[in-house]
Enzyme design. Structure first.
Site, PDB file in Angstrom:
ATOM      1  N   CYS A  99     -34.238  -8.842 -25.451  1.00 60.97           N
ATOM      2  CA  CYS A  99     -35.551  -9.340 -25.848  1.00 60.97           C
ATOM      3  C   CYS A  99     -35.518  -9.549 -27.353  1.00 60.97           C
ATOM      4  O   CYS A  99     -35.483  -8.583 -28.117  1.00 60.97           O
ATOM      5  CB  CYS A  99     -36.648  -8.347 -25.456  1.00 60.97           C
ATOM      6  N   CYS A 107     -41.489 -15.808 -26.593  1.00 63.06           N
ATOM      7  CA  CYS A 107     -40.282 -15.213 -26.012  1.00 63.06           C
ATOM      8  C   CYS A 107     -39.145 -15.455 -26.997  1.00 63.06           C
ATOM      9  O   CYS A 107     -38.746 -16.602 -27.220  1.00 63.06           O
ATOM     10  CB  CYS A 107     -39.972 -15.844 -24.651  1.00 63.06           C
TER      11      CYS A 107
END
Length: 327
Positions: free
Chosen positions: A80, A230
């Site tokens: 991430c 994201c």
């Protein structure tokens, strides 16, 4: 008492739990239950989050720590990018280091403190790696193709082209003149429920090219749904942009990537072998709240007796976002 942090990178929201500070670390099942409960907005804990970032000791001597990413649905992500920036800041302040490595699911990544994006808006640069276009690494299945690069796939959306890249999270990217959220949402949902194309699901990003080295990206994230930003999605999109839109890409400058939660920068260095290209993601690492909870309650996901205090950093971040919108 145990401590958690509520944090975000481009309003991609997370809780950070440093397990090295606990008397007894949570099991994988306990982490999954905690992530689902604390991240669910209906449980009214700071409006939930997109995931739980777990900090552990690293097995590698050249890493300051390990980061695990537990999504809001309890699944575990390989990486991430937005979350890595916040963990980078946490470890940087914990160990008084400005440049170091962090162990992630698939590889050890270089991170470093960057120049603040704005007054009291700390920024970090993180390596995004490894890169793969191979079908087995995403994985995907479409007409026996080994890669999907700028490929028309009418089964998805007629008239759009798609590129699939793992970094190492799987991403499907499409460049569009205008982002239609209904199309993005419908495709994201379809490819993250049982389907013949992406057996393990995929993050879907639509991108508008605004100008030279200037993009707007919106992502439907696997295990999350629509998200403000994201990090790996913006990184993969930046690589696809550099590969496919040479008329708009300047390799000597960072790429500015806007998103619904704010803005980041990416740096892409292309290689003749595209998998050997280099990507760095640069953006804010904002701590909005500190939470204190009894460690036994943490193990049992009993979250009705938490002490919460604000840091004040979100006000500074919103001033930064306002400055972007006015520019």
């Amino acid at each position: 008492m145990a401590q958690l942090l509520k944090v975000h990178g481009s309003e991609n929201q997370f809780f950070i739990l440093d397990q090295t500070q606990l008397n007894n670390q949570l099991s994988d099942d306990e982490l999954k239950r905690l992530a689902i409960k604390i991240c669910t907005p209906e449980n009214e804990i700071l409006n939930g989050a997109d995931g739980l970032l777990v900090v552990n000791d690293s097995q590698f001597t050249d890493c300051l720590g390990q980061m695990r990413v537990i999504n809001a649905d309890g699944s575990e992500a390989k990486m991430c990018g937005n979350g890595l920036r916040t963990v980078s800041r946490y470890l940087s302040e914990k160990f008084s280091k400005s440049s170091f490595k962090i162990e992630t699911f698939e590889t050890n990544l270089e991170v470093k403190k960057s120049v603040d994006f704005y007054t009291n808006v700390p920024a970090f640069s993180v390596e995004i790696s490894p890169i793969s276009f191979a079908k087995d690494d995403l994985p995907f299945e479409y007409k026996n193709k080994l890669e999907l690069v700028d490929e028309e796939i009418p089964e998805f959306i007629k008239g759009q082209k798609f590129t699939a890249i793992a970094v190492p999270n799987p991403h499907l990217i499409s460049f569009v003149d205008e982002i239609y959220e209904d199309d993005l949402g419908d495709l994201g949902k379809a490819l993250n429920t049982p389907n013949p194309y992406f057996a393990e699901g995929v993050n879907v990003s639509f991108c508008e090219i605004l100008d030279n080295n200037k993009l707007f990206v919106q992502t439907y994230e696997r295990g999350v749904g629509f998200t403000n930003a994201c990090g790996t999605g913006m990184s993969a999109t930046s690589l696809a942009f550099a590969l496919l839109n040479g008329d708009y890409f300047n390799p000597d400058e960072d790429i500015t990537v806007y998103n619904p939660g704010g803005m980041v920068k990416t740096n892409v260095q292309l290689s003749a072998h595209k998998e050997d290209s280099k990507i760095h993601l640069i953006g804010n690492a904002t701590f909005t709240h500190e939470l204190r909870i009894n460690e036994n309650d943490l193990h049992s996901s009993k979250l009705d007796n938490i002490e919460i205090s604000e840091t004040g950093e979100e006000d500074d971040y919103q001033e930064f976002v306002s400055s972007i919108n006015e520019a």
